[in-house]
Write an enzyme that holds these catalytic residues in place. Structure first.
Site, PDB file in Angstrom:
ATOM      1  N   LYS A 176       7.539 -16.300  25.412  1.00  0.00           N
ATOM      2  CA  LYS A 176       7.519 -15.153  24.484  1.00  0.00           C
ATOM      3  C   LYS A 176       6.079 -14.645  24.464  1.00  0.00           C
ATOM      4  O   LYS A 176       5.178 -15.286  23.944  1.00  0.00           O
ATOM      5  CB  LYS A 176       7.946 -15.596  23.085  1.00  0.00           C
ATOM      6  CG  LYS A 176       8.607 -14.506  22.266  1.00  0.00           C
ATOM      7  CD  LYS A 176       7.700 -13.335  21.884  1.00  0.00           C
ATOM      8  CE  LYS A 176       6.801 -13.692  20.740  1.00  0.00           C
ATOM      9  NZ  LYS A 176       5.783 -12.627  20.484  1.00  0.00           N
ATOM     10  N   GLU A 250      -1.820 -24.987  19.553  1.00  0.00           N
ATOM     11  CA  GLU A 250      -3.225 -24.675  19.889  1.00  0.00           C
ATOM     12  C   GLU A 250      -3.628 -23.534  18.978  1.00  0.00           C
ATOM     13  O   GLU A 250      -3.200 -22.398  19.177  1.00  0.00           O
ATOM     14  CB  GLU A 250      -3.338 -24.238  21.353  1.00  0.00           C
ATOM     15  CG  GLU A 250      -3.025 -25.328  22.350  1.00  0.00           C
ATOM     16  CD  GLU A 250      -4.131 -26.368  22.454  1.00  0.00           C
ATOM     17  OE1 GLU A 250      -5.278 -26.061  22.050  1.00  0.00           O
ATOM     18  OE2 GLU A 250      -3.835 -27.483  22.899  1.00  0.00           O
ATOM     19  N   CYS A 284     -10.701 -18.403  21.039  1.00  0.00           N
ATOM     20  CA  CYS A 284     -10.536 -19.486  20.053  1.00  0.00           C
ATOM     21  C   CYS A 284     -11.706 -20.447  20.110  1.00  0.00           C
ATOM     22  O   CYS A 284     -12.095 -21.014  19.104  1.00  0.00           O
ATOM     23  CB  CYS A 284      -9.234 -20.229  20.332  1.00  0.00           C
ATOM     24  SG  CYS A 284      -9.122 -20.826  22.015  1.00  0.00           S
ATOM     25  N   GLU A 384     -11.983 -17.872  10.662  1.00  0.00           N
ATOM     26  CA  GLU A 384     -12.082 -17.370  12.035  1.00  0.00           C
ATOM     27  C   GLU A 384     -12.072 -15.838  11.990  1.00  0.00           C
ATOM     28  O   GLU A 384     -11.153 -15.237  11.435  1.00  0.00           O
ATOM     29  CB  GLU A 384     -10.890 -17.885  12.832  1.00  0.00           C
ATOM     30  CG  GLU A 384     -10.950 -17.521  14.291  1.00  0.00           C
ATOM     31  CD  GLU A 384      -9.735 -18.035  15.044  1.00  0.00           C
ATOM     32  OE1 GLU A 384      -8.604 -17.767  14.603  1.00  0.00           O
ATOM     33  OE2 GLU A 384      -9.937 -18.675  16.085  1.00  0.00           O
TER      34      GLU A 384
HETATM   35  P1  NAD Z   1      -0.486 -15.021  15.927  1.00  0.00           P
HETATM   36  O1  NAD Z   1      -0.257 -16.387  15.409  1.00  0.00           O
HETATM   37  O2  NAD Z   1      -0.356 -13.877  14.993  1.00  0.00           O
HETATM   38  O3  NAD Z   1       0.551 -14.695  17.124  1.00  0.00           O
HETATM   39  C1  NAD Z   1       0.645 -15.524  18.256  1.00  0.00           C
HETATM   40  C2  NAD Z   1       2.039 -15.386  18.862  1.00  0.00           C
HETATM   41  O4  NAD Z   1       3.010 -15.885  17.948  1.00  0.00           O
HETATM   42  C3  NAD Z   1       2.459 -13.955  19.182  1.00  0.00           C
HETATM   43  O5  NAD Z   1       3.232 -13.975  20.359  1.00  0.00           O
HETATM   44  C4  NAD Z   1       3.319 -13.574  17.978  1.00  0.00           C
HETATM   45  O6  NAD Z   1       4.243 -12.556  18.261  1.00  0.00           O
HETATM   46  C5  NAD Z   1       4.023 -14.903  17.699  1.00  0.00           C
HETATM   47  N1  NAD Z   1       4.457 -15.087  16.319  1.00  0.00           N
HETATM   48  C6  NAD Z   1       3.962 -14.510  15.194  1.00  0.00           C
HETATM   49  N2  NAD Z   1       4.618 -14.979  14.103  1.00  0.00           N
HETATM   50  C7  NAD Z   1       5.533 -15.873  14.557  1.00  0.00           C
HETATM   51  C8  NAD Z   1       6.484 -16.723  13.920  1.00  0.00           C
HETATM   52  N3  NAD Z   1       6.641 -16.752  12.607  1.00  0.00           N
HETATM   53  N4  NAD Z   1       7.225 -17.544  14.683  1.00  0.00           N
HETATM   54  C9  NAD Z   1       7.069 -17.566  16.024  1.00  0.00           C
HETATM   55  N5  NAD Z   1       6.190 -16.784  16.697  1.00  0.00           N
HETATM   56  C10 NAD Z   1       5.430 -15.952  15.963  1.00  0.00           C
HETATM   57  O7  NAD Z   1      -1.900 -15.068  16.642  1.00  0.00           O
HETATM   58  P2  NAD Z   1      -2.846 -13.827  17.072  1.00  0.00           P
HETATM   59  O8  NAD Z   1      -3.595 -13.407  15.878  1.00  0.00           O
HETATM   60  O9  NAD Z   1      -2.080 -12.847  17.849  1.00  0.00           O
HETATM   61  O10 NAD Z   1      -3.831 -14.582  18.104  1.00  0.00           O
HETATM   62  C11 NAD Z   1      -5.095 -15.014  17.798  1.00  0.00           C
HETATM   63  C12 NAD Z   1      -5.082 -16.483  17.364  1.00  0.00           C
HETATM   64  O11 NAD Z   1      -4.773 -17.337  18.475  1.00  0.00           O
HETATM   65  C13 NAD Z   1      -6.443 -16.935  16.875  1.00  0.00           C
HETATM   66  O12 NAD Z   1      -6.314 -17.694  15.705  1.00  0.00           O
HETATM   67  C14 NAD Z   1      -6.944 -17.809  18.021  1.00  0.00           C
HETATM   68  O13 NAD Z   1      -7.903 -18.770  17.651  1.00  0.00           O
HETATM   69  C15 NAD Z   1      -5.690 -18.429  18.514  1.00  0.00           C
HETATM   70  N6  NAD Z   1      -5.895 -18.951  19.879  1.00  0.00           N
HETATM   71  C16 NAD Z   1      -5.965 -20.305  20.055  1.00  0.00           C
HETATM   72  C17 NAD Z   1      -6.185 -20.830  21.322  1.00  0.00           C
HETATM   73  C18 NAD Z   1      -6.251 -22.320  21.563  1.00  0.00           C
HETATM   74  O14 NAD Z   1      -6.082 -22.722  22.711  1.00  0.00           O
HETATM   75  N7  NAD Z   1      -6.477 -23.151  20.551  1.00  0.00           N
HETATM   76  C19 NAD Z   1      -6.347 -19.962  22.407  1.00  0.00           C
HETATM   77  C20 NAD Z   1      -6.293 -18.589  22.186  1.00  0.00           C
HETATM   78  C21 NAD Z   1      -6.057 -18.090  20.912  1.00  0.00           C
END
Ligand code: NAD
Length: 478
Positions: A176, A250, A284, A384
């Site tokens: 997804k 993650e 991240c 963050e």
């Molecule tokens: P997000 O959590 O809003 O969304 C991430 C994904 O989850 C998207 O595909 C979104 O559509 C989906 N999603 C949203 N709500 C959901 C739910 N209730 N159930 C299932 N899926 C759902 O994250 P974002 O703001 O788009 O991305 C940035 C975040 O990702 C930051 O916090 C960053 O630190 C983190 N990140 C972590 C790593 C790591 O390896 N630790 C790497 C890259 C980014």
């Protein structure tokens, strides 16, 4: 504009069940560059049903490993053939520079995929153990049908990190992708068609949070592999807990880079551009808290501010640009909101600020920003921000620096700058994060990556990354 009418369901292009569509908007021009279907609950169910059938009723998971390695090698070849297209799409969507796109967004996934193929060849899929009473066979069997849910910031890195070890282990996968990064996801779907995988083994769904939630809740999913924010991670973990599903998370970070009093400040300056401002700060593992000895505080604030002020902001496709736009208007507003918050909290704005760069009237740009006189209890030091915003925090001695680094909800990454290897290791051993670098931080596909505390559960990359997709089974009495 590129318009996609279909979704990749069970390895074949299929009409979506609804007419819902999502636009991809280019971050530096604010123009719509692609449109693709938004997967509904019905599409999620079709993808999971196809994956379930391929896992339960075909020989995908039981055939010799070499067959799955061959399939992944076809993916690698097809992905490499689309490198330019993928890099260009990701720069348009995410706003990262084209230099970073080539290396970090396309080169890195290729490397990750190859690294997993190499590891799979020697991974102990089945071992003989003497046992305490009887010899036994220790098997590592595929965990089943995997949901891989990723954000937009390094989309292909995060997909490759989940998809490829899962396939090698014998799982089937429903990806997804994030709505902001739908174009590179669509190109990946074309790559997977070109790689000619057996029916049902992989689906790629484009859609928003509702599609992600439907996938997590689907009883046909055995494991959720998620990268994203801590807030979403908590919701996913709660649902997986309810269903007793396996889950890997993650999540976010607020990593510290500790500058010791014997650091080589020229090297620190040169490294900061990569360790803290990579991907426009939308990373991240970005090291967004700079911890500086109180005795050298002014000098280090000047060094950090000098680096930030020297970063050229602009069109991410133009040579010489160091910082492109944020991924979306929402993300830009969020980052600027944190800059205003820092000022309200009493931190000293040394460079940058929340106004748009004068020469960038269009696009979601944010000035690289540095705050001094920051205490670790301020929200700009705890939350963050996910943009090019750094805080510089003074510390008294090495123990105090380690205490501040660890005084965080998160525990993803970090680094220390020093000319003493002994001091470097002493600090590295005590900082509670999943990854740590000495005099810089270079991700390595064979080194585990993941977080302590609210930065997640589990590890990706290396053997640990393959372990995430297997169940252990012991067999004795033979
Ligand atoms: P997000 O959590 O809003 O969304 C991430 C994904 O989850 C998207 O595909 C979104 O559509 C989906 N999603 C949203 N709500 C959901 C739910 N209730 N159930 C299932 N899926 C759902 O994250 P974002 O703001 O788009 O991305 C940035 C975040 O990702 C930051 O916090 C960053 O630190 C983190 N990140 C972590 C790593 C790591 O390896 N630790 C790497 C890259 C980014």
């Amino acid at each position: 504009m590129r318009a996609y009418e279909q979704l990749l369901i069970g390895g074949a292009w299929a009409d979506p069940s609804t007419t819902g569509a999502i636009d991809v908007v280019e971050a530096h021009t604010e123009q719509v560059i692609a449109r693709f279907p938004a997967a509904s609950d019905v599409d999620v169910d079709r993808a999971v049903t196809a994956a379930r059938r391929a896992f339960d009723e075909t020989d995908w998971s039981t055939q010799p490993l070499e067959e799955r390695i061959a399939a992944v090698e076809r993916i690698i070849a097809a992905f490499a053939a689309r490198s330019d297209d993928l890099a260009q799409a990701i720069t348009s969507e995410v706003g990262c520079t084209s230099g970073f796109a080539r290396v970090g967004q396309v080169g890195a996934p290729l490397d990750i995929m190859q690294s997993f193929v190499d590891l799979a060849r020697t991974f102990p899929w089945e071992e003989q153990r003497p046992g305490r009473y009887l010899p036994f066979i220790l098997r590592r069997e595929p965990v089943g049908v995997v949901a891989a849910i990723v954000p937009w910031n390094v989309p292909q890195v995060l997909i490759a990190t989940k998809l490829v070890p899962a396939l090698l282990a014998g799982c089937t996968v429903v990806v997804k992708a994030a709505p902001e990064a739908g174009l590179d996801a669509a190109i990946l779907a074309e790559v997977l068609v070109a790689a000619d995988l057996p029916p049902g083994v992989v689906s790629v769904l484009t859609g928003g949070p509702a599609a992600g939630a439907a996938l997590v809740a689907h009883p046909g999913i055995d494991k959720v592999a998620f990268t994203g924010s801590a807030a979403t991670g908590r919701a996913i973990a709660a649902e997986c807990g309810r269903q007793l599903k396996r889950v890997g998370l993650e999540l976010g970070g607020k990593s510290a880079t500790i500058v010791l009093d014997d650091a080589d400040l020229d090297a620190f300056r040169a490294g900061l551009r990569y360790t803290s401002f990579m991907n426009n700060g939308q990373a991240c593992a970005a090291q967004t808290r700079v911890l500086a000895p109180a005795s050298q505080y002014g000098e280090i604030v000047d060094a950090v501010a000098g680096v930030a002020a020297g970063l050229k902001v602009g069109d991410p496709f133009t040579k010489g640009t160091a910082i492109g736009p944020m991924v979306s208007a929402r993300q830009r507003d969020r980052v600027r909101g944190y800059i205003d918050l820092g000022v309200q909290e009493g931190a000293r704005l040394v460079t940058g600020g929340s106004s748009a760069p004068d020469d960038q009237p269009v696009g979601w740009f944010v000035r690289p920003t540095v705050f001094a006189d920051v205490t670790n209890d301020m929200r700009i030091a705890r939350e963050e921000i996910f943009g090019p915003v750094l805080v510089v925090i003074p510390y008294d001695d090495q123990d105090d620096a380690i205490r501040i680094a660890n005084d965080s909800e998160y525990g993803l990454a970090g680094s220390v700058w020093t000319t003493s290897p002994d001091r470097a290791l002493a600090v590295a051993r005590r900082v509670r994060t999943g990854a740590f670098g000495i005099n810089g931080y270079a991700p390595d596909t064979e080194m585990p990556f993941g977080g302590y505390k609210a930065s997640g559960i589990g590890r990706e990359w290396g053997e640990a990354g393959l372990d995430e997709y297997v169940e252990l089974k012991g067999i004795n009495g033979i």
